[in-house]
Design a protein around this motif. Structure first.
Motif, mmCIF file in Angstrom:
data_model
loop_
_atom_site.group_PDB
_atom_site.id
_atom_site.type_symbol
_atom_site.label_atom_id
_atom_site.label_comp_id
_atom_site.label_asym_id
_atom_site.label_seq_id
_atom_site.Cartn_x
_atom_site.Cartn_y
_atom_site.Cartn_z
ATOM 1 N N PHE A 346 0.669 -1.302 -0.138
ATOM 2 C CA PHE A 346 -0.140 -0.401 -0.202
ATOM 3 C C PHE A 346 0.789 0.917 -0.043
ATOM 4 N N LYS A 347 0.691 2.137 -1.117
ATOM 5 C CA LYS A 347 0.900 3.446 -0.086
ATOM 6 C C LYS A 347 -0.525 5.367 -0.575
ATOM 7 N N TYR A 348 0.075 6.081 -0.194
ATOM 8 C CA TYR A 348 -0.253 6.905 0.164
ATOM 9 C C TYR A 348 -0.669 7.611 -0.867
ATOM 10 N N ASP A 349 0.724 7.964 -1.467
ATOM 11 C CA ASP A 349 0.472 8.898 -2.727
ATOM 12 C C ASP A 349 2.159 7.639 -3.569
ATOM 13 N N THR A 350 3.312 8.049 -3.564
ATOM 14 C CA THR A 350 4.192 7.490 -4.109
ATOM 15 C C THR A 350 5.096 6.518 -3.641
ATOM 16 N N LYS A 351 5.299 6.265 -2.023
ATOM 17 C CA LYS A 351 5.855 5.323 -0.831
ATOM 18 C C LYS A 351 5.293 4.629 -1.141
ATOM 19 N N TYR A 352 6.179 3.271 -1.603
ATOM 20 C CA TYR A 352 4.938 2.891 -0.036
ATOM 21 C C TYR A 352 5.183 2.151 1.761
ATOM 22 N N ILE A 353 4.098 2.178 1.905
ATOM 23 C CA ILE A 353 4.136 2.310 3.487
ATOM 24 C C ILE A 353 4.049 0.948 3.739
ATOM 25 N N LEU A 354 3.348 -0.057 3.197
ATOM 26 C CA LEU A 354 3.393 -1.839 3.706
ATOM 27 C C LEU A 354 4.018 -2.464 2.172
ATOM 28 N N ASN A 355 4.528 -3.176 2.483
ATOM 29 C CA ASN A 355 4.775 -4.200 1.596
ATOM 30 C C ASN A 355 4.921 -5.576 2.187
ATOM 31 N N ASN A 356 3.841 -5.945 0.745
ATOM 32 C CA ASN A 356 3.927 -7.789 0.696
ATOM 33 C C ASN A 356 3.503 -8.218 2.241
ATOM 34 N N VAL A 357 2.576 -7.822 2.760
ATOM 35 C CA VAL A 357 2.202 -7.974 3.848
ATOM 36 C C VAL A 357 1.130 -9.187 3.616
ATOM 37 N N ASN A 358 1.730 -10.406 5.543
ATOM 38 C CA ASN A 358 1.207 -10.921 5.163
ATOM 39 C C ASN A 358 0.433 -11.234 6.924
ATOM 40 N N LEU A 359 -1.070 -11.830 7.147
ATOM 41 C CA LEU A 359 -1.641 -11.381 8.373
ATOM 42 C C LEU A 359 -2.902 -12.328 8.824
ATOM 43 N N THR A 360 -2.869 -12.544 9.664
ATOM 44 C CA THR A 360 -4.406 -13.536 9.763
ATOM 45 C C THR A 360 -4.550 -13.176 11.026
ATOM 46 N N ILE A 361 -5.637 -12.928 11.423
ATOM 47 C CA ILE A 361 -6.873 -12.682 12.933
ATOM 48 C C ILE A 361 -7.910 -12.760 12.786
ATOM 49 N N ASN A 362 -8.178 -14.725 13.241
ATOM 50 C CA ASN A 362 -9.085 -15.413 13.583
ATOM 51 C C ASN A 362 -9.758 -15.252 14.827
ATOM 52 N N LYS A 363 -10.926 -15.571 14.740
ATOM 53 C CA LYS A 363 -11.949 -16.362 15.193
ATOM 54 C C LYS A 363 -11.335 -16.045 17.049
ATOM 55 N N ASN A 364 -11.889 -14.733 17.719
ATOM 56 C CA ASN A 364 -10.977 -15.541 19.729
ATOM 57 C C ASN A 364 -9.775 -14.927 19.820
#
Ligand SMILES: Nc1ncnc2c1ncn2[C@@H]1O[C@H](COP(=O)(O)OP(=O)(O)OP(=O)(O)O)[C@@H](O)[C@H]1O
Ligand SMILES: [Mg+2]
Length: 553
Positions: A346-364
């Motif tokens: 993800f980038k707001y303008d030109t500079k990437y803030i997040l690069n190839n982020v993997n993340l999981t949030i499960n129940k509870n």
């Protein structure tokens, strides 16, 4: 965006589509009103001619009855004309405000971020108010002037002379079109400048009110006072210049009218000399011509307002035409877990803030995200709230791409709890009920007990009915946050996002809040963002930003 005048007018007019019949009513009444006014002068002229011995077959009583009736009728039709104009204007202002609020609500953050608060206030109040001039005092006068002029030209051609009719067309064009257009051209830049200065002033003024504490803390009162004074002087200067220009313009218009009136007598005399009209017809023509200038003269006054009106129209249309880059999804969901970030960049303008982020949030699960300031922690939450769309990769909510999910169902299930809790100027109870308006008394009490704020509320003079404004400074950041937490417990979201929610409060209050949350995590999943490791002690799983990558610790 700068639009051509024609395009701008046509766009503003399309907005009043539903009111065409009311506009026609205003125009018909306006034209009849002017014709009646001209009639009064005409018959007064006839009475004088009769008095001077010209053979006129109408009796005095008849002439005066016509004059009096014309006056009364003129009053009635004028009332209906003004009533219709204002009916349209105020309805359209209400509609415009609704449209703007709707547009703002649907705009994504990226489109709104360059609009400062003062600018929006000025748009919602000033600009829309200015448009009243266009809808109530511009559209119908133009149509009325056009129709009345046509009627008058035909009347003069048929009753006196075609030459005087042609002259009348020329006079109307000079006063109603040529001079106003020149004035508009000269003054349009000025109107835009005025509106811009006004917006900047409001922005600065609001800013210095919001930032009052910082200004005093940094001992910059004098500086701000001077700046406000300087900016108001600037604004007064611009207003004065604008008034001067308006006056010059009015003087020019009035002088031209005098010349045109004199020319009528000259032309009338020449026509009489060549036996083309009778002597008394010169006087009647003069009376009719001068009194028929009313509607076109109303046009001559328009540009001084129009310059600003069009500037405002442009700004209002700019907002209405902004297209949101984020489109609401149309699937409603009742379960938001698990949440998966799949190679999200993800980038707001030109500079990437997040690069190839993997993340999981499960129940509870209680998931912690740790990292230094500015690394992109809050950005992750903004992507889960879908304030923005990812630049690449995907955010999956219960295996469905977040883009397909409706905002309503997303926000029904997710609650964002951030650094400071805003309390409305209302009672404590109503501040809590915002989370669940139909909550029972028992529910409210339980939520407050769980958030560790119940005793505080009972200690206040009127308990739950105490007004926030009556608390004044008698409420700390920690207490505010615990009221915020009570709201969370009332809402019972399936997923709670905590963005540095305990950053501003002491360790004891933080402990109370975290413990309460842990108790509740069997009913909801939580993401806790913090740059303090201790805050994440209740987490089952912790991600940490390391060298720009999010890693499971
Ligand atoms: N709307 C925006 N437009 C452009 N850049 C932004 C925007 N919001 C944040 N940023 C930038 O993106 C980066 C990450 O911001 P973010 O708010 O996610 O950081 P953070 O990890 O939450 O920091 P903190 O701990 O200080 O809250 C920062 O460099 C910030 O300046
Ligand atoms: Mg942050």
């Amino acid at each position: 965006m700068k639009r051509g005048v024609i395009k701008l007018i046509s766009k503003l007019i399309t907005l009043i589509g539903p009111f065409i019949s009311v506009i026609l009513l205003a125009v018909v009444n306006g034209v009849i009103g002017y014709l009646l006014a001209i009639n009064i002068t005409l018959f007064a002229g006839i009475a004088i001619l009769k008095f001077l011995g010209i053979a006129i077959s109408l009796s005095y009583p008849l002439i005066f009855t016509i004059i009096i009736l014309s006056g009364i009728l003129r009053g009635i039709v004028r009332y209906f004309e003004q009533y219709s104009n204002h009916y349209i204007a105020f309805k359209i202002l209400a509609i415009l405000r609704i449209k703007i609020f709707r547009a703002l609500r649907h705009l994504s953050l990226d489109k709104l971020e360059d609009k400062s608060k003062g600018d929006l206030v000025s748009l919602l109040q000033g600009d829309i108010e200015t448009l009243e001039v266009f809808y109530a005092h511009t559209i119908t006068p133009v149509l009325i002037a056009l129709l009345t002029s046509v009627v008058m030209v035909i009347f003069i051609c048929l009753t006196t002379s075609i030459y005087l009719g042609l002259y009348l067309i020329l006079a109307y064009l000079i006063i109603g079109v040529i001079i106003p257009v020149i004035f508009y051209k000269v003054n349009s830049k000025f109107g835009r400048k005025y509106r811009l200065k006004m917006a900047q002033f409001e922005d600065f003024y609001l800013d210095s009110i919001y930032g009052g504490y910082e200004i005093i803390a940094n001992n910059k009162q004098e500086m701000y006072k001077k700046e406000v004074t300087k900016r108001s002087k600037d604004l007064i200067d611009v207003t004065k210049k604008s008034e001067m220009k308006n006056n010059t313009f009015m003087n020019i218009t009035n002088s031209v009218i005098v010349i045109l009136n004199i020319l009528i007598i000259v032309i009338g005399y020449l026509l009489y000399k060549n036996n083309m009209i009778l002597n008394y017809e010169i006087i009647l023509a003069y009376v009719v011509l001068t009194s028929s200038l009313g509607p076109v003269l109303a046009l001559a006054n328009l540009p001084s307002n129009l310059v600003q009106t069009f500037a405002s129209g442009n700004r209002v249309l700019d907002i209405l035409e902004l297209k949101s880059s984020i489109v609401d999804g149309n699937t409603n969901i009742s379960n938001v877990l698990p949440i998966t970030f799949n190679k999200v960049s993800f980038k707001y303008d030109t500079k990437y803030i997040l690069n190839n982020v993997n993340l999981t949030i499960n129940k509870n699960e209680i998931v912690g995200i740790l990292g230094p300031s500015g690394v992109g922690k809050s950005t992750i939450l903004k992507l889960i709230m879908r304030f923005y769309d990812v630049s690449s990769g995907e955010v999956l909510i219960n295996d469905m791409n977040i883009k397909n999910i409706s905002y309503k169902s997303l926000y029904d299930n997710i609650n964002l709890f951030s650094q400071s809790t805003y309390l409305f100027h209302d009672t404590i109870l109503n501040n809590l009920l915002i989370a669940k308006s139909d909550a029972s008394k028992e529910e409210v009490i339980a939520a407050c007990q769980n958030a560790g704020i119940y005793d505080y509320i009972l200690a206040q003079k009127e308990g739950f009915n105490t007004k926030i404004s009556d608390l004044k400074d008698n409420i700390s950041e920690g207490e505010k946050q615990r009221l915020g937490l009570a709201r969370v417990f009332l809402r019972k979201p399936k997923l709670l996002l905590l963005d540095e929610a305990t950053a501003n409060i002491d360790a004891i209050n933080e402990g109370i809040i975290l413990n309460a949350l842990k108790q509740y995590s069997k009913d909801m999943s939580i993401i806790i963002i913090s740059h303090r490791k201790s805050t994440l002690s209740i987490c089952n799983k912790i991600y940490e930003f390391k060298e720009g990558n999010l890693c499971l610790v």
